[in-house]
Design a protein around this motif. Structure first.
Motif, PDB file in Angstrom:
ATOM      1  N   LEU A  11       0.828  -1.210   0.000  1.00  0.00           N
ATOM      2  CA  LEU A  11       0.000   0.000   0.000  1.00  0.00           C
ATOM      3  C   LEU A  11       0.861   1.257   0.000  1.00  0.00           C
ATOM      4  N   VAL A  12       1.849   1.322   0.882  1.00  0.00           N
ATOM      5  CA  VAL A  12       2.621   2.570   1.020  1.00  0.00           C
ATOM      6  C   VAL A  12       3.540   2.799  -0.169  1.00  0.00           C
ATOM      7  N   SER A  13       3.839   1.738  -0.918  1.00  0.00           N
ATOM      8  CA  SER A  13       4.733   1.924  -2.074  1.00  0.00           C
ATOM      9  C   SER A  13       3.960   2.055  -3.389  1.00  0.00           C
ATOM     10  N   HIS A  14       2.640   2.024  -3.317  1.00  0.00           N
ATOM     11  CA  HIS A  14       1.853   2.094  -4.564  1.00  0.00           C
ATOM     12  C   HIS A  14       1.958   3.491  -5.179  1.00  0.00           C
ATOM     13  N   PRO A  15       2.281   3.586  -6.458  1.00  0.00           N
ATOM     14  CA  PRO A  15       2.499   4.902  -7.083  1.00  0.00           C
ATOM     15  C   PRO A  15       1.245   5.771  -7.163  1.00  0.00           C
ATOM     16  N   ASP A  16       0.061   5.170  -7.057  1.00  0.00           N
ATOM     17  CA  ASP A  16      -1.169   5.960  -7.192  1.00  0.00           C
ATOM     18  C   ASP A  16      -1.789   6.315  -5.844  1.00  0.00           C
ATOM     19  N   VAL A  17      -0.996   6.154  -4.780  1.00  0.00           N
ATOM     20  CA  VAL A  17      -1.455   6.536  -3.432  1.00  0.00           C
ATOM     21  C   VAL A  17      -0.551   7.673  -2.958  1.00  0.00           C
ATOM     22  N   PRO A  18      -0.985   8.921  -3.088  1.00  0.00           N
ATOM     23  CA  PRO A  18      -0.095  10.072  -2.888  1.00  0.00           C
ATOM     24  C   PRO A  18       0.133  10.491  -1.452  1.00  0.00           C
ATOM     25  N   LEU A  19      -0.639   9.957  -0.510  1.00  0.00           N
ATOM     26  CA  LEU A  19      -0.367  10.372   0.863  1.00  0.00           C
ATOM     27  C   LEU A  19      -0.662   9.235   1.830  1.00  0.00           C
TER      28      LEU A  19
END
Ligand SMILES: NC(=O)c1ccc[n+]([C@@H]2O[C@H](COP(=O)([O-])OP(=O)(O)OC[C@H]3O[C@@H](n4cnc5c(N)ncnc54)[C@H](O)[C@@H]3O)[C@@H](O)[C@H]2O)c1
Ligand SMILES: N/C(=C/C=C\C=O)C(=O)O
Length: 487
Positions: A218-226
């Protein structure tokens, strides 16, 4: 809800639908040490599905007015409040906390989190300046960031998860929440209320599992900006590393080694019961708990005698017992970690005045394998001891004397953490003076844990980065833009 062989089977909640997982983790009842629940052991596949659902829901949700979103949060608060007892029972069983604490703190605060942010989202203002000599007007606008990753710990499960979900969706974001794998049940129960509250599919997604597997996906997913994270410093370091390549917005609420400073003019009739509670509430598993008590030398012996007496009155019992003050710690591993600090203290020559290894804990036969220990008071411990420097996060507190105000401020500040502190004195000048000099994000004077959600919450130094609260959470979960109009 699925049940298999009497075990509670949780499911991920993605795009408004409960979905089974290919593998599961055992989840234990801390009061018996027995497996009673299976938690999805989610991974990249589940995160990808959640990102897709959150992405699809974002345009519709972010374009709703704050008033419309506020109404949805109010309805969710109503539904949680109607389920208070069921949620409290579940939190008690899942986390090991007493039913009384779950009923009076955890679940009421989860309800309040939604009510609070349903209101505060309606009252934010923006900024504007004028450059008449250039014929310009400048103003700011704020917009939701996008998909927010919300990662929460096991000590106050629904309280802290909703402290992130509420402001994130109030501001128009869609979220992917990952509760602790040790305490996943009330998050899953909340998901059952979302549709009835009017939360559109994909606005709130909950994926269950471990930090290294689903958390890192989750934290490394490119489409999750924060990422809004609450947990330990080592995990925060890892999340920072993984998110750095994407320059993500981070909120990090971490640990503490919180001092209580008790001056000779303190009201001990108030200070002692409150400091027992601030040391041992929720089994000492609150980031704001007191774990270092500095007492002015002239009252040290009196304080110590009365504090130990009061600690021995702090009832350890089966979490479902309404008269219990303290329940079971979260896990066998955590119990052993907390006990190891007491062993180290003994080896260093410290004195254990009550609790572990001194007093006897009596429990019913079915709870003998539960993760219980007595509230423990340590003294004759050096400031350099690991018990005075490191976060123990259990029912253990150290009591040491001090002489002067300058000395105690220096000693209180001599740890890497800077989250919370309490100052006890009858002098209003002294409490203001000392509070300003303490390296803590929160200072309570002559009280503890009176929470003002409008004001910044969080720590400095190794206790975290950023703050949470009405304005702070709004600013974290939105991007600001400055617009200049030449007229
Ligand atoms: N400042 C605060 O408001 C606050 C509140 C509660 C707890 N805490 C701190 O949290 C700690 C105890 O909670 P904990 O043991 O759950 O902390 P933790 O760091 O082990 O776990 C916290 C959350 O992070 C997840 N996680 C773990 N490793 C991860 C990784 N590599 N990538 C992504 N996610 C990961 C966990 O699954 C859990 O959901 C203590 O240090 C306590 O002080 C701070
Ligand atoms: N964020 C908060 C944390 C409280 C205790 C953590 O263990 C809060 O009270 O808002």
């Amino acid at each position: 809800m699925a049940a298999r062989g009497g075990l509670l089977m949780l499911e991920n909640f993605i795009g408004g639908t409960f979905l089974p997982c290919s593998s599961y983790l055992d989840s234990y009842d801390p009061s018996t040490g027995e497996v009673y629940c299976h938690v999805p052991n989610s991974g990249e596949e589940e995160v990808e599905a959640a990102v897709e659902a959150a992405r699809a829901a974002f345009p519709g949700w972010s374009s709703r007015s704050p008033q419309e979103r506020s109404q949805v949060l109010q309805r969710l608060a109503d539904l949680l409040e109607q389920s208070l007892e069921e949620l409290a029972q579940a939190e008690c069983k899942d986390q090991g906390k007493t039913i009384t604490l779950a009923r009076t703190m955890d679940i009421p605060r989860a309800v309040h989190n939604f009510r609070f942010f349903a209101s505060s989202i309606l009252h934010h203002t923006s900024e504007c300046t004028q450059m008449d000599h250039l014929g310009c007007l400048h103003y700011t606008v704020r917009a939701p960031v996008g998909i927010a990753a919300l990662i929460s710990p096991w000590n106050l499960p629904l309280y802290l998860l909703t402290w992130k979900i509420a402001p994130a969706i109030a501001a128009g974001n869609t979220v992917i929440a990952k509760p602790s794998e040790l305490t996943s049940v009330t998050a899953w129960m909340m998901c059952r209320l979302l549709e009835k509250a009017g939360v559109p599919p994909g606005v709130v997604n909950v994926v269950f599992g471990t930090g290294p597997r689903v958390g890192e996906a989750l934290v490394s997913h490119p489409d999750v900006p924060l990422i809004s994270f609450t947990g330990s410093q080592p995990t925060a370091e890892r999340i920072t590393q993984l998110s750095a390549p994407h320059c993500k917005k981070l909120s990090l609420e971490l640990g503490g080694k919180n001092p209580a400073i008790i001056f000779e003019d303190a009201n001990l009739d108030e200070c002692i019961p409150t400091t027992v509670r601030s040391s041992f509430a929720n089994q000492g598993e609150i980031c704001l708990c007191t774990s270092r008590i500095f007492v002015q030398r002239s009252i040290y012996n009196e304080f110590l005698k009365r504090f130990v007496e009061a600690t021995r009155m702090w009832k350890v019992g089966v979490p479902s017992d309404p008269s219990a003050d303290m329940g079971a710690l979260i896990s066998q591993a955590h119990l052993e970690k907390v006990r190891s600090y007491i062993k180290k203290a003994r080896l260093e020559g410290a004195r254990i005045l009550c609790g572990e290894g001194v007093d006897t804990l009596n429990l019913p036969p079915r709870n003998q394998a539960g993760y219980f220990m007595l509230p423990t008071v340590i003294t004759d411990v050096k400031d350099e001891s690991c018990c005075m420097k490191e976060e123990i996060f259990g029912p253990v507190t150290c009591v040491v004397p001090f002489d002067s105000e300058e000395e105690v401020i220096q000693r209180a500040n001599s740890v890497k953490y800077g989250l919370a502190a309490t100052v006890w004195s009858g002098s209003v000048g002294r409490v203001h003076r000392v509070a300003k000099k303490l390296q803590s994000g929160l200072v309570w004077t002559n009280c503890w844990l009176i929470r003002e959600l409008n004001l910044p919450f969080g720590g400095m130094k190794s206790s975290g980065v950023g703050r949470e609260g009405a304005r702070d959470s709004y600013e974290f979960f939105t991007e600001v833009k400055t617009i200049t109009v030449k007229h």
